[in-house]
Design an enzyme around this catalytic site. Structure first.
Site, PDB file in Angstrom:
ATOM      1  N   ASP A 146     -13.775 -17.687 -37.664  1.00  0.00           N
ATOM      2  CA  ASP A 146     -12.958 -16.786 -37.517  1.00  0.00           C
ATOM      3  C   ASP A 146     -12.538 -16.193 -38.935  1.00  0.00           C
ATOM      4  OD1 ASP A 146     -12.268 -16.885 -34.791  1.00  0.00           O
ATOM      5  OD2 ASP A 146      -9.809 -17.975 -35.039  1.00  0.00           O
ATOM      6  N   ASP A 182     -14.707 -23.391 -36.387  1.00  0.00           N
ATOM      7  CA  ASP A 182     -13.706 -22.372 -35.561  1.00  0.00           C
ATOM      8  C   ASP A 182     -13.186 -21.819 -36.903  1.00  0.00           C
ATOM      9  OD1 ASP A 182     -11.958 -21.589 -33.428  1.00  0.00           O
ATOM     10  OD2 ASP A 182     -10.897 -23.509 -33.150  1.00  0.00           O
TER      11      ASP A 182
END
Ligand code: NAD
Length: 377
Positions: free
Chosen positions: A269, A265
């Site tokens: 990003d 996650d």
């Protein structure tokens, strides 16, 4: 073409017939605007490469809450299950922010992933030479960066039990989450990553925290064993803190990265931001069988919704990923991707990727320019 074996495994029938049932989930905010462009693009490449699409639109997120009271109506999941691929735009918006978490638009997205068993999330972060100035990093650091982050999506600390906030004996509250992976969960995401790396630069970096976490020790052990089945792929390991540092220091060293849900996650990003343009980034979520979901990395951008300001290119590139990874139609995917580069090469930009000397277009006009390029090329 990347990832052929996973595609073929998912869609043996589709690879032969060139006839596909596509579920469209436009969702909220800028979703319907960018979806319109992507569908027009798919129609044009369909004609050009003799691919037939049968479209079905369904409700998800805030739009579904307004119409049915639920973020993921059963009918939507049924339509998705009965399709060959799912193209999603984005969900969410201020209007639904105060609802309880199980009734918020985001619950629709989580329900879709769980309902379809989508355990692998693929996020490419590629620097396009035309947009190199959009990165916050120095040109010489990001030039040539082409990374694929493969993130495990349905296990790890986001799902592990026990979880909750409990009272201790002293009456103090204690928050608990559990990071857990079974060997089979590690192996299936590992296979997806090795297959992807095999079709790219043949380098796979597995990211964990095995100096501290037992779950990471098991992760590293399984990845190392799996590597024996992929002798053509060079496997390396990094601790997650070092991986984050290396992504910023020297991102070109990476080809394919595989990691768990939480680390993925964060790292996906960070990798995405190397490119500096969130309106350009597509993603794919795949399961062991059945349809995958293809969607932009960005959200529903409520601040610019309905103003014809959205960049439709991440949605269009998600459609290209759908052709490549979901439907085994790599030539059509290549055609879309090279046309997107051509449009940028021609100096056309939406507001989010605008730079001095370029021509500013709205969402619709960008779509029209892309269609012209696709038809002309
Ligand atoms: P966002 O990605 O929607 O927007 C962040 C910023 O980027 C905004 O300034 C927006 O205008 C801009 N932006 C995003 N996409 C763009 C595009 N295609 N063209 C031009 N500009 C673009 O993230 P956020 O503001 O944190 O979230 C807004 C809503 O989206 C929230 O409800 C959130 O929950 C939801 N969300 C949904 C998804 C998804 O559907 N997968 C992902 C992230 C956020």
């Amino acid at each position: 073409m990347m990832f052929e074996s996973v595609q073929t495994f998912n869609h043996p029938k589709s690879a032969m017939t060139h006839n596909y049932r596509i579920t469209l989930l436009p969702g909220d905010g800028i979703g319907p605007e960018i979806m319109t462009v992507a569908v027009e693009v798919l129609k044009v490449v369909g004609k050009k490469f003799d691919i037939q699409f049968e479209w079905k639109e369904a409700l998800i997120g805030g739009a579904a809450i307004d119409a049915t009271g639920e973020p993921l109506p059963c009918s939507t999941l049924d339509i998705c299950r009965n399709s060959d691929s799912i193209l999603l735009a984005a969900i969410g918006g201020y209007k639904w922010d105060s609802l309880p978490s199980n009734l918020r638009p985001e619950a629709g997205l989580l329900g879709l992933r769980a309902g379809l068993g989508l355990f692998a999330n693929l996020r490419p972060a590629k620097i396009l030479p035309q947009l190199i100035d959009a990165s916050t990093l120095k040109k010489e650091v990001v030039e040539g960066v082409d990374i694929l982050v493969v993130r495990e999506l349905t296990g790890g600390i986001y799902f592990g039990q026990p979880r909750g906030i409990f009272a201790t004996e002293t009456g103090e509250k204690r928050g608990v989450n559990t990071m857990a992976y079974t060997e089979s969960e590690i192996e299936r995401i590992g296979r997806v990553a090795f297959e992807a790396a095999r079709k790219r630069g043949k380098k796979l970096c597995s990211v964990d925290k095995s100096n501290v976490l037992e779950v990471s020790q098991l992760w590293r052990d399984r990845m190392t064993k799996l590597a024996k089945e992929y002798p053509d792929v060079e496997l390396s390991h990094l601790y997650v803190d070092n991986a984050a540092m290396q992504l910023l220091r020297y991102p070109k060293q990476f080809d394919t990265i595989v990691t768990g849900n939480l680390f993925g996650d964060i790292l996906s990003d960070a990798a995405a931001m190397l490119t500096g343009s969130i309106g350009m980034l597509p993603s794919a979520s795949l399961g062991a069988s059945g349809p995958g979901v293809f969607e932009p990395v960005h959200g529903s951008a409520p601040d610019i919704a309905g103003q014809d300001k959205a960049n439709p290119l991440a949605q269009v590139l998600s459609a290209a990923m759908m052709l490549r990874y979901g439907l085994n139609e790599a030539t059509a995917a290549d055609h879309i991707e090279s046309s997107v580069l051509q449009v940028l090469q021609n100096g056309l930009r939406t507001g989010d990727i605008m730079s001095p000397g370029m021509n500013l277009l709205g969402c619709r006009a960008m779509g029209e320019a892309l269609i012209k390029t696709l038809e002309g090329a």
